[in-house]
Design a protein around this motif. Structure first.
Motif, mmCIF file in Angstrom:
data_model
loop_
_atom_site.group_PDB
_atom_site.id
_atom_site.type_symbol
_atom_site.label_atom_id
_atom_site.label_comp_id
_atom_site.label_asym_id
_atom_site.label_seq_id
_atom_site.Cartn_x
_atom_site.Cartn_y
_atom_site.Cartn_z
ATOM 1 N N ALA A 71 103.877 89.391 -13.603
ATOM 2 C CA ALA A 71 105.719 88.904 -14.829
ATOM 3 C C ALA A 71 106.725 88.995 -13.087
ATOM 4 O O ALA A 71 107.371 87.741 -13.197
ATOM 5 C CB ALA A 71 105.547 90.072 -14.984
ATOM 6 N N GLU A 75 108.942 85.938 -12.092
ATOM 7 C CA GLU A 75 110.541 86.036 -11.906
ATOM 8 C C GLU A 75 110.227 85.031 -10.575
ATOM 9 O O GLU A 75 111.274 84.328 -10.237
ATOM 10 C CB GLU A 75 110.823 87.614 -11.444
ATOM 11 C CG GLU A 75 110.646 87.831 -12.991
ATOM 12 C CD GLU A 75 111.967 87.441 -13.890
ATOM 13 O OE1 GLU A 75 113.048 86.905 -13.129
ATOM 14 O OE2 GLU A 75 112.073 87.328 -15.159
ATOM 15 N N GLU A 173 108.420 93.388 -18.569
ATOM 16 C CA GLU A 173 109.544 91.557 -17.830
ATOM 17 C C GLU A 173 110.634 92.323 -17.299
ATOM 18 O O GLU A 173 111.082 92.111 -16.091
ATOM 19 C CB GLU A 173 109.371 91.265 -19.020
ATOM 20 C CG GLU A 173 108.382 89.853 -19.425
ATOM 21 C CD GLU A 173 108.230 89.652 -20.589
ATOM 22 O OE1 GLU A 173 110.009 90.554 -21.886
ATOM 23 O OE2 GLU A 173 107.680 89.474 -21.606
ATOM 24 N N ASN A 177 112.043 91.828 -13.745
ATOM 25 C CA ASN A 177 113.392 90.785 -13.080
ATOM 26 C C ASN A 177 114.268 92.073 -12.347
ATOM 27 O O ASN A 177 114.391 91.417 -10.893
ATOM 28 C CB ASN A 177 114.463 90.786 -14.130
ATOM 29 C CG ASN A 177 115.616 90.654 -14.570
ATOM 30 O OD1 ASN A 177 116.434 90.390 -13.039
ATOM 31 N ND2 ASN A 177 115.868 89.466 -15.405
#
Length: 187
Positions: A71, A75, A173, A177
């Motif tokens: 993830a 990103e 997730e 971020n």
């Protein structure tokens, strides 16, 4: 009185020259600072590559480190001008560790059946260049710690068909971020 008309090509050339002169004037009047547009303006410009080693996992859920690594790399590739690489000699290294994972009961019904739960994950992260200088700093609460602690909770309701796996994936997730957001240059 006769009116003189210019050929169409000459009018077009004059209009193009006027537009060109306007753009040159705007550029000259806009100042000396090199302004940048888009997401590249948010991140330090002297960096091209980021090495993200497999994220260490200190919990019993053995897949969290690998899932968070994927993830975070996704990103970085989507939101930054940087290239995530497997090369440990990259310009910078982003190191993370999953330090805690919990599941808390929020509400129960009259028969003591669980109605809503929280899945929580905590991650420590540090981002440094080749010389070991920290690039990611906790600007809210400055400490002597070399890492920043990120924590993310996601609520799920089993009666509604939600599971711990979907809540954990959403938390992963969101953590990715937030970690990449901390890579932005400070004003």
């Amino acid at each position: 009185m006769t009116q003189r008309t210019e050929p169409t090509g000459t009018r077009l050339q004059n209009a193009l020259w006027r537009h060109l002169l306007c753009w040159v004037g705007v550029c000259l009047l806009s100042g000396c600072a090199p302004y940048q547009l888009g997401n590249t303006a948010l991140f330090p410009q002297n960096i091209r590559t980021v090495h993200v080693p497999i994220i260490r996992n200190a919990t019993f859920r053995e897949d969290l480190g690998v899932r968070l690594t994927e993830a975070v790399i996704k990103e970085i590739e989507l939101r930054t001008p940087y290239k995530a690489t497997a090369d440990p000699l990259a310009d910078t290294v982003l190191r993370c560790e999953v330090v805690n994972e919990t599941k808390r009961v929020l509400t129960e019904n009259d028969a003591d059946y669980v109605r809503a739960l929280d899945a929580a994950i905590q991650v420590r992260a540090s981002w440094s260049d080749r010389q070991g200088r920290l690039l990611m700093k906790n600007s809210i609460v400055p400490t002597d710690d070399l890492t920043i602690l990120f924590s993310q909770d996601e609520r799920f309701v089993p009666e509604a068909g939600q599971s711990i796996d979907t809540a954990t994936q959403k938390a992963i997730e969101d953590l990715a971020n937030r970690i990449v957001s901390q890579m932005e240059a400070r004003w």
